[in-house]
Scaffold this motif. Structure first.
Motif, PDB file in Angstrom:
ATOM      1  N   GLU A  53       0.821  -1.182   0.000  1.00 50.97           N
ATOM      2  CA  GLU A  53       0.000   0.000   0.000  1.00 50.97           C
ATOM      3  C   GLU A  53       0.868   1.249   0.000  1.00 50.97           C
ATOM      4  OE1 GLU A  53      -3.101  -0.107  -0.423  1.00 50.97           O
ATOM      5  OE2 GLU A  53      -3.188  -2.270  -0.253  1.00 50.97           O
ATOM      6  N   ASN A  54       0.462   2.224  -0.810  1.00 46.41           N
ATOM      7  CA  ASN A  54       1.123   3.505  -0.823  1.00 46.41           C
ATOM      8  C   ASN A  54       0.546   4.352   0.286  1.00 46.41           C
ATOM      9  OD1 ASN A  54       2.454   5.838  -1.589  1.00 46.41           O
ATOM     10  ND2 ASN A  54       2.198   5.415  -3.764  1.00 46.41           N
ATOM     11  N   HIS A  55       1.003   5.613   0.419  1.00 46.85           N
ATOM     12  CA  HIS A  55       0.417   6.476   1.430  1.00 46.85           C
ATOM     13  C   HIS A  55      -0.981   6.913   1.023  1.00 46.85           C
ATOM     14  CE1 HIS A  55       2.049   9.351  -1.432  1.00 46.85           C
ATOM     15  NE2 HIS A  55       1.230  10.239  -0.947  1.00 46.85           N
ATOM     16  N   GLN A  56      -1.351   6.764  -0.240  1.00 45.43           N
ATOM     17  CA  GLN A  56      -2.718   6.965  -0.690  1.00 45.43           C
ATOM     18  C   GLN A  56      -3.328   5.597  -0.951  1.00 45.43           C
ATOM     19  OE1 GLN A  56      -4.228   9.849  -0.857  1.00 45.43           O
ATOM     20  NE2 GLN A  56      -2.417  11.002  -0.290  1.00 45.43           N
ATOM     21  N   PHE A  57      -4.621   5.436  -0.609  1.00 45.13           N
ATOM     22  CA  PHE A  57      -5.274   4.147  -0.862  1.00 45.13           C
ATOM     23  C   PHE A  57      -5.372   3.912  -2.357  1.00 45.13           C
ATOM     24  CE2 PHE A  57      -7.207   5.681   3.140  1.00 45.13           C
ATOM     25  CZ  PHE A  57      -6.666   4.721   3.962  1.00 45.13           C
ATOM     26  N   ARG A  58      -5.049   2.712  -2.783  1.00 46.81           N
ATOM     27  CA  ARG A  58      -5.114   2.391  -4.198  1.00 46.81           C
ATOM     28  C   ARG A  58      -6.410   1.654  -4.497  1.00 46.81           C
ATOM     29  NH1 ARG A  58       1.153   0.614  -5.373  1.00 46.81           N
ATOM     30  NH2 ARG A  58       2.036   2.652  -4.954  1.00 46.81           N
ATOM     31  N   GLU A  59      -6.807   1.718  -5.742  1.00 48.50           N
ATOM     32  CA  GLU A  59      -8.082   1.140  -6.103  1.00 48.50           C
ATOM     33  C   GLU A  59      -7.946  -0.357  -6.360  1.00 48.50           C
ATOM     34  OE1 GLU A  59     -10.446   3.246  -8.840  1.00 48.50           O
ATOM     35  OE2 GLU A  59      -9.808   5.212  -8.143  1.00 48.50           O
ATOM     36  N   ASP A  60      -7.854  -1.106  -5.292  1.00 46.27           N
ATOM     37  CA  ASP A  60      -7.849  -2.552  -5.367  1.00 46.27           C
ATOM     38  C   ASP A  60      -8.588  -3.071  -4.144  1.00 46.27           C
ATOM     39  OD1 ASP A  60      -6.024  -2.943  -3.129  1.00 46.27           O
ATOM     40  OD2 ASP A  60      -4.459  -2.219  -4.481  1.00 46.27           O
TER      41      ASP A  60
ATOM     42  N   HIS B 120       5.692   5.584   5.601  1.00 47.09           N
ATOM     43  CA  HIS B 120       5.354   4.468   4.725  1.00 47.09           C
ATOM     44  C   HIS B 120       6.567   4.087   3.881  1.00 47.09           C
ATOM     45  CE1 HIS B 120       1.296   6.010   5.617  1.00 47.09           C
ATOM     46  NE2 HIS B 120       1.819   7.185   5.324  1.00 47.09           N
ATOM     47  N   LYS B 121       6.927   2.843   3.903  1.00 47.90           N
ATOM     48  CA  LYS B 121       8.100   2.393   3.157  1.00 47.90           C
ATOM     49  C   LYS B 121       7.840   2.451   1.656  1.00 47.90           C
ATOM     50  CE  LYS B 121      11.788  -1.048   3.347  1.00 47.90           C
ATOM     51  NZ  LYS B 121      12.163  -2.429   3.692  1.00 47.90           N
ATOM     52  N   GLN B 122       8.819   2.950   0.935  1.00 49.78           N
ATOM     53  CA  GLN B 122       8.713   3.116  -0.511  1.00 49.78           C
ATOM     54  C   GLN B 122       9.516   2.054  -1.254  1.00 49.78           C
ATOM     55  OE1 GLN B 122       6.704   6.082  -1.698  1.00 49.78           O
ATOM     56  NE2 GLN B 122       6.187   5.457   0.386  1.00 49.78           N
ATOM     57  N   ASN B 123       9.235   1.907  -2.530  1.00 47.89           N
ATOM     58  CA  ASN B 123      10.042   1.032  -3.383  1.00 47.89           C
ATOM     59  C   ASN B 123      11.330   1.763  -3.733  1.00 47.89           C
ATOM     60  OD1 ASN B 123       8.498  -1.323  -3.669  1.00 47.89           O
ATOM     61  ND2 ASN B 123       7.146  -0.306  -5.126  1.00 47.89           N
ATOM     62  N   TYR B 124      12.442   1.277  -3.211  1.00 42.55           N
ATOM     63  CA  TYR B 124      13.733   1.913  -3.474  1.00 42.55           C
ATOM     64  C   TYR B 124      14.831   0.907  -3.156  1.00 42.55           C
ATOM     65  CZ  TYR B 124      16.192   6.205  -4.610  1.00 42.55           C
ATOM     66  OH  TYR B 124      16.943   7.152  -5.263  1.00 42.55           O
ATOM     67  N   PRO B 125      16.053   1.109  -3.709  1.00 42.69           N
ATOM     68  CA  PRO B 125      17.127   0.138  -3.459  1.00 42.69           C
ATOM     69  C   PRO B 125      17.520   0.025  -1.992  1.00 42.69           C
ATOM     70  CG  PRO B 125      17.639   1.466  -5.371  1.00 42.69           C
ATOM     71  CD  PRO B 125      16.443   2.097  -4.726  1.00 42.69           C
ATOM     72  N   TYR B 126      17.368   1.092  -1.224  1.00 46.30           N
ATOM     73  CA  TYR B 126      17.585   1.038   0.222  1.00 46.30           C
ATOM     74  C   TYR B 126      16.341   1.617   0.893  1.00 46.30           C
ATOM     75  CZ  TYR B 126      19.166   5.847  -0.738  1.00 46.30           C
ATOM     76  OH  TYR B 126      19.257   7.140  -1.184  1.00 46.30           O
TER      77      TYR B 126
END
Length: 308
Positions: free
Chosen positions: A79-86, A228-234
């Motif tokens: 989940e992102n910091h905004q709710f996604r439509e799923d 909120h943890k993001q997609n990133y190498p670290y």
């Protein structure tokens, strides 16, 4: 009267042991201990540290080794910091009045598969983190500009640079130290870090009905910092300070008897949210009318004032 020599020797031995133990802690742990000496570090955070690689060797100089996870990306559904439509995102939102024993709801528990770990602040700050430096960043991580990983990095940085919504202060923490600094600048040093936990399941992602058990705990104050943890190498966390917020620790039990402890966050004032926000569609309410709540997933951390 002087101290007994045996007693003095015992004190010196304890001091040496304490110093030796202190010297082998990761630099990030040492920073946590110095700024938040009375705050327990959640397991979900300590697992992101590098105890074997970033240690104090000679009083003050950290021996920094290349992060083994920093050369590859981890694609995962989170989940992102905004709710996604799923369906999972829709199941996360509910009304505050429903946080009471006996209420049954779906809770999508996702075991975090994003294993990117924290870099010490000195290392993180030596790596560019700006959309204007994207070519430099991709070169650092040996990524082709046309790759999926490169696009993910670009999107994460752009999201961090985008303006926040009215009434919130946002910040992307590229190290745990910088997360601590942002949090304490908003809440002070008497804080606690909370994450949702579920210890009895091994599945990566599952969702079934949970019932709220007695023992719901409302936490202090009406302000919080959510990260909120993001997609990133670290490890990079998107953090935002929210003033009109209530947080709860909610004990749950599944239909199969599996127990969990969830953290629920309720946004009291939603008047500035986009009217098309998924939460309004799911709950069939209008902006600014009632508090809207959601559970945290495992890659989210909420910081709140410590209960007295």
């Amino acid at each position: 009267m002087g101290f007994h020599l045996g007693y003095i020797f015992a004190l010196l031995t304890l001091a040496v042991v304490a110093l030796a133990s202190h010297a082998t802690l990761p630099v990030t742990q040492l920073y946590w201990n110095s700024v938040l000496p009375n705050t327990q570090m959640p397991k979900a955070i300590s697992e992101l540290l590098q105890p074997a690689e970033f240690i104090i060797e000679d009083k003050s100089t950290p021996a920094e080794v290349e992060n083994p996870d920093a050369k590859k990306m981890y694609a995962y559904a989170a989940e992102n910091h905004q709710f996604r439509e799923d369906p999972n995102a829709a199941a996360l939102v509910f009304l505050e009045k429903n946080i009471r024993p006996g209420t049954t709801m779906n809770w999508p528990y996702a075991r975090n598969t994003n294993t990117a770990t924290f870099l010490p602040r000195r290392t993180a700050e030596s790596i560019a983190f700006s959309s204007t430096k994207l070519p430099e960043i991709l070169k650092h991580f040996s990524l082709e500009p046309s790759s999926v990983e490169a696009n993910t990095i670009k999107e994460t940085i752009q999201e961090c640079e985008a303006p926040g919504i009215k009434g919130e202060e946002k910040y992307c923490a590229t190290s745990l130290e910088s997360m601590i600094d942002f949090t304490t600048s908003k809440l002070g040093t008497s804080v606690e870090a909370l994450v949702s936990t579920e210890e009895e399941k091994e599945a990566t992602i599952f969702m079934h009905k949970y019932t709220i058990m007695p023992g719901v705990k409302k936490l202090e104050g009406e302000k919080a910092v959510m990260c909120h943890k993001q997609n990133y190498p670290y490890a990079v966390f998107y953090c935002h300070a929210i003033k009109q917020t209530r947080a709860y620790i909610v004990p749950l039990v599944g239909a199969d008897g599996v127990k969990a402890k969830a953290v629920a966050v309720c946004h009291i004032d939603t008047s500035e949210w986009n009217p098309k926000h998924l939460a309004f569609q799911v709950l069939k309410v209008k902006p600014g009318t009632v508090p809207i709540c959601h559970f945290l997933t495992n890659d989210h951390i909420v910081w709140v004032p410590k209960s007295i």
